[in-house]
Design an enzyme around this catalytic site. Structure first.
Site, mmCIF file in Angstrom:
data_model
loop_
_atom_site.group_PDB
_atom_site.id
_atom_site.type_symbol
_atom_site.label_atom_id
_atom_site.label_comp_id
_atom_site.label_asym_id
_atom_site.label_seq_id
_atom_site.Cartn_x
_atom_site.Cartn_y
_atom_site.Cartn_z
ATOM 1 N N ARG A 97 108.173 -87.530 30.979
ATOM 2 C CA ARG A 97 107.641 -87.931 29.545
ATOM 3 C C ARG A 97 106.034 -87.500 29.524
ATOM 4 O O ARG A 97 105.739 -87.304 28.176
ATOM 5 C CB ARG A 97 107.622 -89.587 29.581
ATOM 6 C CG ARG A 97 107.553 -90.160 28.206
ATOM 7 C CD ARG A 97 106.178 -90.475 27.933
ATOM 8 N NE ARG A 97 105.370 -91.365 28.744
ATOM 9 C CZ ARG A 97 104.191 -91.199 29.312
ATOM 10 N NH1 ARG A 97 103.513 -90.411 28.601
ATOM 11 N NH2 ARG A 97 104.007 -92.000 30.170
ATOM 12 N N LEU A 138 90.042 -83.795 28.253
ATOM 13 C CA LEU A 138 88.897 -85.108 27.968
ATOM 14 C C LEU A 138 88.052 -85.349 29.192
ATOM 15 O O LEU A 138 86.998 -85.375 29.393
ATOM 16 C CB LEU A 138 89.421 -85.788 27.111
ATOM 17 C CG LEU A 138 88.661 -86.789 26.504
ATOM 18 C CD1 LEU A 138 87.757 -86.336 25.567
ATOM 19 C CD2 LEU A 138 89.280 -88.082 26.008
ATOM 20 N N PRO A 141 84.702 -85.213 35.940
ATOM 21 C CA PRO A 141 84.601 -85.970 37.058
ATOM 22 C C PRO A 141 83.516 -87.197 36.894
ATOM 23 O O PRO A 141 83.996 -88.275 37.621
ATOM 24 C CB PRO A 141 83.864 -84.729 38.142
ATOM 25 C CG PRO A 141 84.490 -83.490 37.445
ATOM 26 C CD PRO A 141 84.554 -83.774 36.093
ATOM 27 N N GLY A 144 85.278 -90.830 32.747
ATOM 28 C CA GLY A 144 86.557 -91.160 32.490
ATOM 29 C C GLY A 144 86.736 -92.110 31.301
ATOM 30 O O GLY A 144 87.067 -91.782 30.203
ATOM 31 N N ARG A 276 125.470 -106.211 46.174
ATOM 32 C CA ARG A 276 125.086 -106.424 47.540
ATOM 33 C C ARG A 276 125.517 -107.904 47.807
ATOM 34 O O ARG A 276 124.998 -108.816 47.351
ATOM 35 C CB ARG A 276 123.764 -105.812 47.536
ATOM 36 C CG ARG A 276 122.856 -106.603 48.634
ATOM 37 C CD ARG A 276 123.223 -105.599 49.949
ATOM 38 N NE ARG A 276 122.334 -105.860 51.313
ATOM 39 C CZ ARG A 276 122.471 -105.495 52.287
ATOM 40 N NH1 ARG A 276 123.752 -104.551 52.540
ATOM 41 N NH2 ARG A 276 121.792 -105.557 53.467
ATOM 42 N N GLU A 371 95.076 -92.455 29.730
ATOM 43 C CA GLU A 371 95.071 -92.729 28.383
ATOM 44 C C GLU A 371 94.532 -94.044 28.072
ATOM 45 O O GLU A 371 94.921 -94.798 27.473
ATOM 46 C CB GLU A 371 96.688 -92.830 27.810
ATOM 47 C CG GLU A 371 97.259 -91.531 28.141
ATOM 48 C CD GLU A 371 97.254 -90.558 27.245
ATOM 49 O OE1 GLU A 371 96.960 -90.926 26.173
ATOM 50 O OE2 GLU A 371 97.722 -89.344 27.591
ATOM 51 N N GLY A 372 93.382 -94.644 28.681
ATOM 52 C CA GLY A 372 92.603 -95.741 28.628
ATOM 53 C C GLY A 372 93.226 -96.807 29.761
ATOM 54 O O GLY A 372 94.566 -96.928 29.824
ATOM 55 N N HIS A 374 94.084 -100.269 31.712
ATOM 56 C CA HIS A 374 94.507 -101.468 31.537
ATOM 57 C C HIS A 374 93.455 -102.364 31.151
ATOM 58 O O HIS A 374 93.494 -103.105 30.202
ATOM 59 C CB HIS A 374 95.134 -102.230 32.666
ATOM 60 C CG HIS A 374 96.386 -103.226 32.526
ATOM 61 N ND1 HIS A 374 97.394 -102.708 31.620
ATOM 62 C CD2 HIS A 374 96.633 -104.336 32.678
ATOM 63 C CE1 HIS A 374 98.107 -103.631 31.566
ATOM 64 N NE2 HIS A 374 97.875 -104.628 32.123
ATOM 65 N N ASP A 375 92.286 -102.331 31.751
ATOM 66 C CA ASP A 375 91.010 -103.098 31.524
ATOM 67 C C ASP A 375 90.501 -102.509 30.106
ATOM 68 O O ASP A 375 90.168 -103.602 29.542
ATOM 69 C CB ASP A 375 89.868 -102.808 32.356
ATOM 70 C CG ASP A 375 90.312 -103.382 33.734
ATOM 71 O OD1 ASP A 375 90.970 -104.346 34.041
ATOM 72 O OD2 ASP A 375 89.701 -102.794 34.712
HETATM 73 P P1 FAD Z 1 86.983 -94.985 35.464
HETATM 74 O O1 FAD Z 1 86.342 -94.743 34.185
HETATM 75 O O2 FAD Z 1 85.938 -94.633 36.565
HETATM 76 O O3 FAD Z 1 87.229 -96.431 35.660
HETATM 77 C C1 FAD Z 1 87.370 -97.012 36.873
HETATM 78 C C2 FAD Z 1 87.594 -98.410 36.950
HETATM 79 O O4 FAD Z 1 86.582 -99.129 36.124
HETATM 80 C C3 FAD Z 1 88.796 -98.884 36.092
HETATM 81 O O5 FAD Z 1 89.654 -100.173 36.715
HETATM 82 C C4 FAD Z 1 88.240 -99.427 34.742
HETATM 83 O O6 FAD Z 1 89.340 -100.390 33.974
HETATM 84 C C5 FAD Z 1 86.991 -99.803 35.053
HETATM 85 N N1 FAD Z 1 86.087 -99.998 33.904
HETATM 86 C C6 FAD Z 1 85.388 -98.858 33.396
HETATM 87 N N2 FAD Z 1 84.736 -98.842 32.466
HETATM 88 C C7 FAD Z 1 84.434 -100.482 32.351
HETATM 89 C C8 FAD Z 1 84.047 -101.237 31.209
HETATM 90 N N3 FAD Z 1 83.286 -100.995 30.318
HETATM 91 N N4 FAD Z 1 84.445 -102.607 31.374
HETATM 92 C C9 FAD Z 1 85.120 -103.224 32.542
HETATM 93 N N5 FAD Z 1 85.803 -102.123 33.352
HETATM 94 C C10 FAD Z 1 85.549 -100.836 33.290
HETATM 95 N N6 FAD Z 1 92.678 -87.064 31.160
HETATM 96 C C11 FAD Z 1 92.698 -85.991 30.336
HETATM 97 O O7 FAD Z 1 91.717 -85.676 29.751
HETATM 98 N N7 FAD Z 1 93.791 -85.330 30.211
HETATM 99 C C12 FAD Z 1 94.821 -85.583 31.066
HETATM 100 O O8 FAD Z 1 95.908 -84.991 30.718
HETATM 101 C C13 FAD Z 1 94.724 -86.515 31.914
HETATM 102 N N8 FAD Z 1 96.071 -86.840 32.791
HETATM 103 C C14 FAD Z 1 95.974 -87.839 34.041
HETATM 104 C C15 FAD Z 1 97.056 -87.768 34.690
HETATM 105 C C16 FAD Z 1 96.885 -88.639 35.942
HETATM 106 C C17 FAD Z 1 97.933 -88.627 36.940
HETATM 107 C C18 FAD Z 1 95.940 -89.561 35.956
HETATM 108 C C19 FAD Z 1 95.614 -90.428 37.080
HETATM 109 C C20 FAD Z 1 94.748 -89.388 35.053
HETATM 110 C C21 FAD Z 1 95.007 -88.356 33.972
HETATM 111 N N9 FAD Z 1 93.776 -88.530 32.995
HETATM 112 C C22 FAD Z 1 93.690 -87.301 31.995
HETATM 113 C C23 FAD Z 1 92.449 -89.107 33.348
HETATM 114 C C24 FAD Z 1 92.634 -90.836 32.919
HETATM 115 O O9 FAD Z 1 92.615 -90.665 31.494
HETATM 116 C C25 FAD Z 1 91.335 -91.420 33.342
HETATM 117 O O10 FAD Z 1 91.707 -91.540 34.865
HETATM 118 C C26 FAD Z 1 91.222 -92.716 32.814
HETATM 119 O O11 FAD Z 1 90.705 -92.814 31.770
HETATM 120 C C27 FAD Z 1 90.118 -93.440 33.624
HETATM 121 O O12 FAD Z 1 89.109 -92.855 33.870
HETATM 122 P P2 FAD Z 1 88.452 -92.746 35.689
HETATM 123 O O13 FAD Z 1 89.650 -92.518 36.376
HETATM 124 O O14 FAD Z 1 87.391 -91.827 35.478
HETATM 125 O O15 FAD Z 1 88.161 -94.103 36.016
#
Ligand code: FAD
Length: 392
Positions: A97, A138, A141, A144, A276, A371-372, A374-375
């Site tokens: 998906r 988008l 490193p 996010g 089962r 895609e954003g 849960h928090d």
């Molecule tokens: P962070 O932003 O560092 O967050 C870490 C934690 O802090 C999380 O629990 C978050 O909820 C919390 N947090 C952050 N800010 C706040 C706040 N203001 N208040 C409270 N809590 C907060 N991205 C793309 O652009 N293109 C893709 O195709 C794509 N594919 C992906 C595929 C996979 C398998 C994965 C794992 C990720 C992918 N992503 C992609 C990236 C994904 O969108 C990000 O991982 C996600 O947006 C979270 O960013 P981060 O991992 O940097 O976490």
């Protein structure tokens, strides 16, 4: 893997709300998943390999850009049909998906909504058919949840712009021919660019070691002084609303998709509970197991109704991004809980690849994060109802 015996739960006769065309589309994708995905997906996930052959198959099936007009190779379908397609694909595997969501909502949608006529003609038919695979860059490193902080940038260089920076966690990246990349221009505005494989200085290293979405390829996009022709800039949008509008479309698909994974876990656990036996009875005869099943079907039913209503609002052009956030968050929560409960119901068998549940459970850890997170979706709802921004 055992034969795919999936039977879709429909406790509140939600099928009555669907048109014959929508049911036919769902059936077509369901049959495809049973025939082409279920027999191979566990093996690819175990080996952490992307089943490349699904790209032309999904194109032929119409799963790439189903809501894009037919003149550009899309399906010209409504949003409920699109949702049902994503539900069925993710019922098979969240990675499958994801491939379709990225291609349709994150690559084809921005080209269709914000691209020039030449860009639409050049890219959309090839992406719709699966001749080309696309990815969406988008996340960075260090940025996010807060993409506004991105440092990937473009500088004017005559007929070209010069692109520098890096994107991380990019689905489809290692196999993609084109990437829709979001970067800041010299004025600090976020712009969308179409970057093609083969442009000098552009590389897509694969991300290894994932325990989740193992059958979906993930990678980086690295830009080292890449000269991108100005004609590859999407002319129709400036600012973060560009990528955010794409995410709204993709999150809508995830709301349906994650519920598909939940339905598969429920269906598997229900069947297992009748087969089962322990203590001389099927485990489904014990109240504790019935409680799990009853709660699963209740949450699935609520999710189906929410998704259907959201689909109606999308078709009418009345759905808000905040409603999409709520549905994405709800389905991910429902699905992760159901996967965990269903896995326990299968006892030791639940941790094996003999059944799909553990794979769904691990996949959903990505789906609940990308895609954003849960928090973040909770904060979006919180801001919508209070009018107060609690992000930072
Ligand atoms: P962070 O932003 O560092 O967050 C870490 C934690 O802090 C999380 O629990 C978050 O909820 C919390 N947090 C952050 N800010 C706040 C706040 N203001 N208040 C409270 N809590 C907060 N991205 C793309 O652009 N293109 C893709 O195709 C794509 N594919 C992906 C595929 C996979 C398998 C994965 C794992 C990720 C992918 N992503 C992609 C990236 C994904 O969108 C990000 O991982 C996600 O947006 C979270 O960013 P981060 O991992 O940097 O976490």
């Amino acid at each position: 893997m055992a034969t795919d015996q999936f039977q879709s739960p429909d406790y509140f006769l939600v099928d009555d709300l669907l048109t014959d065309e929508q049911k036919l589309i769902r059936e077509t994708v369901r049959s495809y998943v049973k025939k082409e995905i279920s027999p191979i997906i566990e093996d690819f996930a175990q080996r952490a390999e992307f089943p490349e052959q699904i790209v032309p198959q999904l194109g032929e099936l119409g799963c790439f850009g189903p809501t894009i007009p037919a003149e550009y190779g899309g399906g010209g379908l409504d949003y409920i049909s699109y949702g049902l397609m994503m539900q069925e694909l993710e019922r098979g595997d969240s990675g499958v998906r994801s491939t379709a969501s990225v291609q349709g909502s994150l690559v084809m949608f921005p080209i269709h909504a914000y691209g020039s006529e030449e860009q639409k003609q050049k890219y959309l038919p090839k992406l719709a058919s699966g001749e080309w695979l696309g990815c969406f860059g988008l996340t960075e490193p260090d940025h996010g949840s807060n993409p506004a902080g991105m440092i990937t940038n473009i500088k004017d260089a005559g007929d070209d712009v010069v692109l520098n920076g890096a994107k991380l966690w990019i689905s489809n990246a290692p196999f993609a021919q084109v990437a829709v990349v979001w970067a800041k221009d010299e004025a600090g505005d976020v712009r969308g660019l179409i970057v093609e494989r083969g442009m000098e200085g552009f590389t897509t290293p694969t991300t290894h070691g994932k325990w989740s979405l193992r059958a979906s390829a993930t990678g980086e996009l690295v830009f080292d002084n890449v000269r991108v022709p100005k004609e590859n800039i999407l002319p129709g949008v400036k600012g973060l609303k560009g990528p955010l509008s794409c995410l709204t479309k993709a999150r809508y698909g995830i709301a349906w998709g994650a519920l598909g994974a939940a339905m598969d876990c429920y269906d598997t656990a229900l069947r297992y509970s009748t087969e089962r036996e322990q203590f001389g009875k099927p485990i489904g005869a014990f109240q504790l197991q019935q409680k799990k099943l009853a709660e699963m079907i209740t949450e699935i039913t609520k999710g189906q109704l929410l998704n259907w209503r959201l689909g109606v609002l999308m078709n009418e052009g009345r759905a808000t991004p905040q409603q999409v956030s709520m549905a994405k968050r709800n389905s991910c929560e429902v699905a992760t809980n159901i996967a965990r409960q269903a896995r326990q119901m299968l006892g030791g068998m639940g941790i094996t690849g003999e059944y799909s549940i553990m794979r769904h459970m691990m996949n959903l850890e990505s789906v609940i994060t990308y895609e954003g997170t849960h928090d973040i979706h909770l904060l979006i709802t919180g801001m919508d109802v209070t009018g107060i921004n609690a992000f930072g």
